[in-house]
Design a protein around this motif. Structure first.
Motif, PDB file in Angstrom:
ATOM      1  N   TRP A 189     -36.931 -52.115 -22.563  1.00 51.03           N
ATOM      2  CA  TRP A 189     -36.396 -50.832 -23.025  1.00 51.03           C
ATOM      3  C   TRP A 189     -37.267 -50.179 -24.088  1.00 51.03           C
ATOM      4  CZ3 TRP A 189     -31.297 -50.217 -26.240  1.00 51.03           C
ATOM      5  CH2 TRP A 189     -30.850 -48.883 -26.157  1.00 51.03           C
ATOM      6  N   GLU A 199     -29.887 -49.232 -18.927  1.00 44.99           N
ATOM      7  CA  GLU A 199     -29.672 -48.986 -17.495  1.00 44.99           C
ATOM      8  C   GLU A 199     -30.383 -47.712 -17.045  1.00 44.99           C
ATOM      9  OE1 GLU A 199     -26.998 -51.785 -19.064  1.00 44.99           O
ATOM     10  OE2 GLU A 199     -27.251 -49.681 -19.702  1.00 44.99           O
ATOM     11  N   VAL A 202     -34.158 -48.502 -16.870  1.00 45.05           N
ATOM     12  CA  VAL A 202     -34.505 -49.289 -15.680  1.00 45.05           C
ATOM     13  C   VAL A 202     -34.490 -48.410 -14.428  1.00 45.05           C
ATOM     14  CG1 VAL A 202     -33.776 -51.185 -14.174  1.00 45.05           C
ATOM     15  CG2 VAL A 202     -33.711 -51.474 -16.662  1.00 45.05           C
ATOM     16  N   ASP A 224     -41.027 -61.382 -14.649  1.00 44.34           N
ATOM     17  CA  ASP A 224     -40.143 -60.435 -15.321  1.00 44.34           C
ATOM     18  C   ASP A 224     -38.914 -60.215 -14.440  1.00 44.34           C
ATOM     19  OD1 ASP A 224     -38.978 -57.765 -16.022  1.00 44.34           O
ATOM     20  OD2 ASP A 224     -40.572 -57.799 -17.531  1.00 44.34           O
ATOM     21  N   GLU A 226     -36.277 -58.260 -14.640  1.00 44.87           N
ATOM     22  CA  GLU A 226     -35.906 -56.880 -14.337  1.00 44.87           C
ATOM     23  C   GLU A 226     -36.813 -56.285 -13.267  1.00 44.87           C
ATOM     24  OE1 GLU A 226     -33.221 -55.362 -15.192  1.00 44.87           O
ATOM     25  OE2 GLU A 226     -32.563 -56.947 -16.555  1.00 44.87           O
ATOM     26  N   LYS A 229     -35.813 -57.714  -9.916  1.00 46.58           N
ATOM     27  CA  LYS A 229     -34.579 -57.086  -9.410  1.00 46.58           C
ATOM     28  C   LYS A 229     -34.866 -55.725  -8.797  1.00 46.58           C
ATOM     29  CE  LYS A 229     -31.491 -58.859 -12.942  1.00 46.58           C
ATOM     30  NZ  LYS A 229     -30.705 -58.407 -14.114  1.00 46.58           N
TER      31      LYS A 229
END
Length: 451
Positions: A189, A199, A202, A224, A226, A229
């Motif tokens: 972030w 959120e 991302v 990583d 994130e 995903k």
């Protein structure tokens, strides 16, 4: 082609102006203030505005394009005139796309590491005399400019920044490039003034991956979570190449990379930089450089400007400066130096300079970021907090955020400099992390102290 730059003095903007001048375009520009090195570089090519300020009379119907920089305001008088005349107004990334829409676009994205990875790729290509167009966010050894544009090159390598495109275009820059080959290094972030929730932040990377040209590819850091995903979630018809940190070891202050041909000494160090190197290798291979040629070239890569840049060294002491300012970058950089110099005292200095880092609610993201240092120093300017119209940050908040009670906090630039220059640095490493300059720190004096 006649092109006018509104806010020509910015780091990215002036490099684009120089690149277009080199390409043969007629360039004009304006700005209300221009600092070094932009000022001298523009002056050398005859592109420095005769006077600072905004001059609507510079905007006329013979202009083929107007490029609007982030430094300008939405009510800029030159912008108003350009709209009145119905001229084509581009943001910086829009114009780069326009220049590269018939090329293979290689875009390097991520919260951290993108400048280093882009720089590694360009270093390897340059080493092997492979000509490409490019845009990178730091000055590189052996390169005249940070932007290079031609008609004939097949590839363009772009550093994909997630910050906003222009004062009137609130899309992140990397949404506009439509990559054929993309890389995503990490998500942590940042830019909370624009992306108020994690959120929401991302989501910008999801849009980036979803926007890769059909049949293209994403090379991604599988370490990583994130990033993993985001890549796994996409329904885009693209190829996916995962990478991770290669095996390496540090011996007597030298990093040795494990390769198919055996251990190889390299100039860069730290787990995050070895991870960056693995990503750069994949991209170079996608661009036609084989593994052996990559390793041959990367041994001489010393890093991008201000990215773990060694500024001085003498017997038993060394000083580095780094652009690190976000929590993930500060943590990774401090750990890298600790690993490289395990037996020396590490003095880590952090300037809280950005909107995010000076925000009391965001400070908690720095938890443990300086734990690898033996001594931690933090500098911030209360005046900068006022300018950014933020609530006052206290020393207690910074201590609690870093989770380190022995941190020394300075709000006066002179007091910070005095403390630093009065120190003994024998058997020590000094690490200066900031996107600012600590209220005017004389880096040449640092060199003399360590010389």
């Amino acid at each position: 082609m006649q092109v006018h730059f509104i806010a020509i003095g910015g780091s990215a903007m002036h490099n684009l102006a120089l690149a277009l001048e080199h390409k043969g375009y007629i360039i004009t520009g304006s700005d209300d203030v221009i600092f070094e090195p932009s000022k001298s570089r523009l002056e050398q090519k005859g592109l420095l505005p005769e006077a600072f300020g905004w001059f609507p009379e510079k905007i006329h119907d013979k202009l083929n394009a107007v490029i609007l920089g982030m430094h300008a305001k939405p009510d800029n008088p030159e912008l108003h005139k350009a709209k009145e005349l119905g001229l084509r107004i581009y943001s910086y990334p829009e114009f780069l796309y326009e220049q590269s829409k018939y090329k293979t676009r290689v875009v390097i994205g991520g919260s951290h590491g993108k400048t280093t990875i882009t720089s590694m790729i360009l270093h390897v290509l340059n080493y092997h005399d492979i000509e490409v167009d490019y845009m990178v966010g730091a000055q590189l050894e052996g390169f005249d400019r940070m932007v290079h544009l031609t008609e004939e090159n097949d590839f363009i390598v772009l550093e994909g920044d997630e910050y906003l495109s222009s004062p009137i275009d609130r899309r992140p820059k990397f949404h506009l490039y439509q990559p054929n080959i993309a890389l995503l290094s990490g998500i942590a972030w940042d830019h909370i003034n624009v992306f108020p929730t994690f959120e929401n932040y991302v989501e910008q990377f999801q849009i980036f991956v979803d926007g890769i040209v059909r049949g293209g590819s994403i090379t991604y850091n599988e370490e990583d979570l994130e990033v993993k995903k985001v890549v796994e979630k996409t329904e885009n018809s693209i190829r996916k190449f995962a990478y991770g940190t290669p095996n390496y070891r540090v011996e007597d202050g030298e990093t040795l990379l494990d390769t198919p041909e055996g251990e190889m000494p390299i100039e860069v160090f730290g787990k995050h930089n070895l991870n960056n190197l693995a990503g750069a290798k994949w991209i170079c291979q996608n661009m036609g450089v084989d593994e052996d040629d990559f390793y041959e070239a990367i041994t001489s890569f010393k890093g991008a400007s201000k990215r773990l840049e060694k500024i001085a060294e003498s017997s038993g002491k060394v000083a580095y400066k780094d652009f690190a300012h976000s929590p993930s970058k500060v943590r990774a950089t401090t750990m890298a130096v600790r690993e490289q110099y395990p037996n020396r005292k590490l003095i880590a200095c952090l300037e809280l300079h950005t909107y995010s880092s000076l925000n009391a609610n965001f400070l908690k993201e720095y938890d443990g970021a300086l734990n690898a240092a033996d001594e931690a120093l933090v500098f911030y300017s209360p005046e900068a907090v006022k300018i950014k119209q933020l609530e006052e940050v206290t020393s207690a908040q910074i201590e609690n955020a870093l989770n380190r009670q022995d941190v020394k906090i300075f709000t006066d630039a002179d007091a910070f400099k005095t403390y630093l220059f009065d120190k003994e640095f024998d058997d020590s490493v000094l690490l200066l992390m900031s996107s600012g300059n600590y209220g005017g720190l004389d880096f040449e004096k640092i060199e003399s102290v360590f010389g």
